[in-house]
Design an enzyme around this catalytic site. Sequence first.
Site, mmCIF file in Angstrom:
data_model
loop_
_atom_site.group_PDB
_atom_site.id
_atom_site.type_symbol
_atom_site.label_atom_id
_atom_site.label_comp_id
_atom_site.label_asym_id
_atom_site.label_seq_id
_atom_site.Cartn_x
_atom_site.Cartn_y
_atom_site.Cartn_z
ATOM 1 N N GLU A 53 0.857 -1.179 0.000
ATOM 2 C CA GLU A 53 0.000 0.000 0.000
ATOM 3 C C GLU A 53 0.895 1.232 0.000
ATOM 4 O O GLU A 53 1.806 1.342 0.829
ATOM 5 C CB GLU A 53 -0.922 -0.001 1.220
ATOM 6 C CG GLU A 53 -1.928 -1.142 1.196
ATOM 7 C CD GLU A 53 -2.717 -1.254 2.486
ATOM 8 O OE1 GLU A 53 -3.854 -1.734 2.431
ATOM 9 O OE2 GLU A 53 -2.168 -0.872 3.548
ATOM 10 N N ARG A 79 -2.869 18.702 15.342
ATOM 11 C CA ARG A 79 -2.730 17.697 14.298
ATOM 12 C C ARG A 79 -3.732 16.580 14.574
ATOM 13 O O ARG A 79 -3.553 15.791 15.511
ATOM 14 C CB ARG A 79 -1.293 17.146 14.279
ATOM 15 C CG ARG A 79 -0.253 18.145 13.837
ATOM 16 C CD ARG A 79 -0.511 18.650 12.426
ATOM 17 N NE ARG A 79 0.633 19.366 11.855
ATOM 18 C CZ ARG A 79 0.600 19.941 10.655
ATOM 19 N NH1 ARG A 79 -0.508 19.891 9.926
ATOM 20 N NH2 ARG A 79 1.675 20.554 10.204
ATOM 21 N N ALA A 91 5.554 25.112 8.134
ATOM 22 C CA ALA A 91 5.636 24.194 6.997
ATOM 23 C C ALA A 91 4.312 24.194 6.252
ATOM 24 O O ALA A 91 3.279 24.648 6.764
ATOM 25 C CB ALA A 91 5.976 22.783 7.467
ATOM 26 N N GLU A 108 4.807 30.003 3.001
ATOM 27 C CA GLU A 108 4.402 29.448 4.286
ATOM 28 C C GLU A 108 4.944 30.263 5.455
ATOM 29 O O GLU A 108 4.278 30.405 6.482
ATOM 30 C CB GLU A 108 4.863 27.990 4.392
ATOM 31 C CG GLU A 108 4.172 27.040 3.432
ATOM 32 C CD GLU A 108 2.669 26.981 3.634
ATOM 33 O OE1 GLU A 108 2.204 27.151 4.783
ATOM 34 O OE2 GLU A 108 1.957 26.762 2.642
ATOM 35 N N GLU A 112 2.162 31.605 8.001
ATOM 36 C CA GLU A 112 2.054 30.995 9.323
ATOM 37 C C GLU A 112 2.587 31.866 10.442
ATOM 38 O O GLU A 112 2.050 31.840 11.546
ATOM 39 C CB GLU A 112 2.766 29.636 9.332
ATOM 40 C CG GLU A 112 2.093 28.624 8.400
ATOM 41 C CD GLU A 112 2.370 27.193 8.778
ATOM 42 O OE1 GLU A 112 3.392 26.934 9.445
ATOM 43 O OE2 GLU A 112 1.565 26.329 8.392
ATOM 44 N N PRO A 130 9.056 6.300 4.595
ATOM 45 C CA PRO A 130 9.205 5.673 3.284
ATOM 46 C C PRO A 130 8.734 4.227 3.207
ATOM 47 O O PRO A 130 8.720 3.644 2.122
ATOM 48 C CB PRO A 130 10.709 5.776 3.011
ATOM 49 C CG PRO A 130 11.339 5.919 4.361
ATOM 50 C CD PRO A 130 10.354 6.679 5.184
#
Length: 222
Positions: A53, A79, A91, A108, A112, A130
């Site tokens: 996946e 988050r 970011a 950004e 921000e 990864p």
Amino acid sequence: MSETSPRTVDPELDDSTRHAFDVVSTRDLHVGRILALRLDEVLMPGGSTASREVVEHLGAVGVAALDDDGDLVLIRQYRHPVGKRLWELPAGLIDHAEEDPLAAAKRELVEEVGLVAEDWSVLVDAAASPGFTDEVIRIYLATGLSTVERETLGDEEADLVARRVPLAEAVRMALAGEIVNAASVAGVLAAYAVDSGAAPARAADAPWPDRPTRFAARRVGR
């Protein structure tokens, strides 16, 4: 003047002579606004195939903004996947396939924390995870800071809190588990390495061979 001897390549590190993990088949499981999930069948060294996946991502940029006093700009924002607010570097996503990542980083920083910078360089490129995603974030070092008006673009950014902390304190926070965002940890430690003279930064326009492109290409084709 003596000639430089040719560099010897370790056969175990020479990818051109090792097994190629070819994709036998692939299908989309989800295609969303900022990512896609696909299922690949990959040829293994023994001749069998394995399902993998893969989350495709636009790629992102982050900024280690260091002021003249040696303080680093951190933000604290919610988050949702981890269900709490995290300390991070400023970011954001790269908007489209053709966007210059440095331009995205500058955008950004303004959006921000309301800052612009005179000097930019590349600190580090970090693959988020990864094992299942192609997301890579490029972290820049920004110095020569000055304040500009910040426009709040959404509810999440309205909730964002920005603070400046000594760079050494940011390193302590990373090592103590108070900064856990992987790209932010990498950026903080890289900024400390460059600031201390332990390693040089790269040019702001340094090549980025690992920048993800597959999901951005999907959006172009829509």
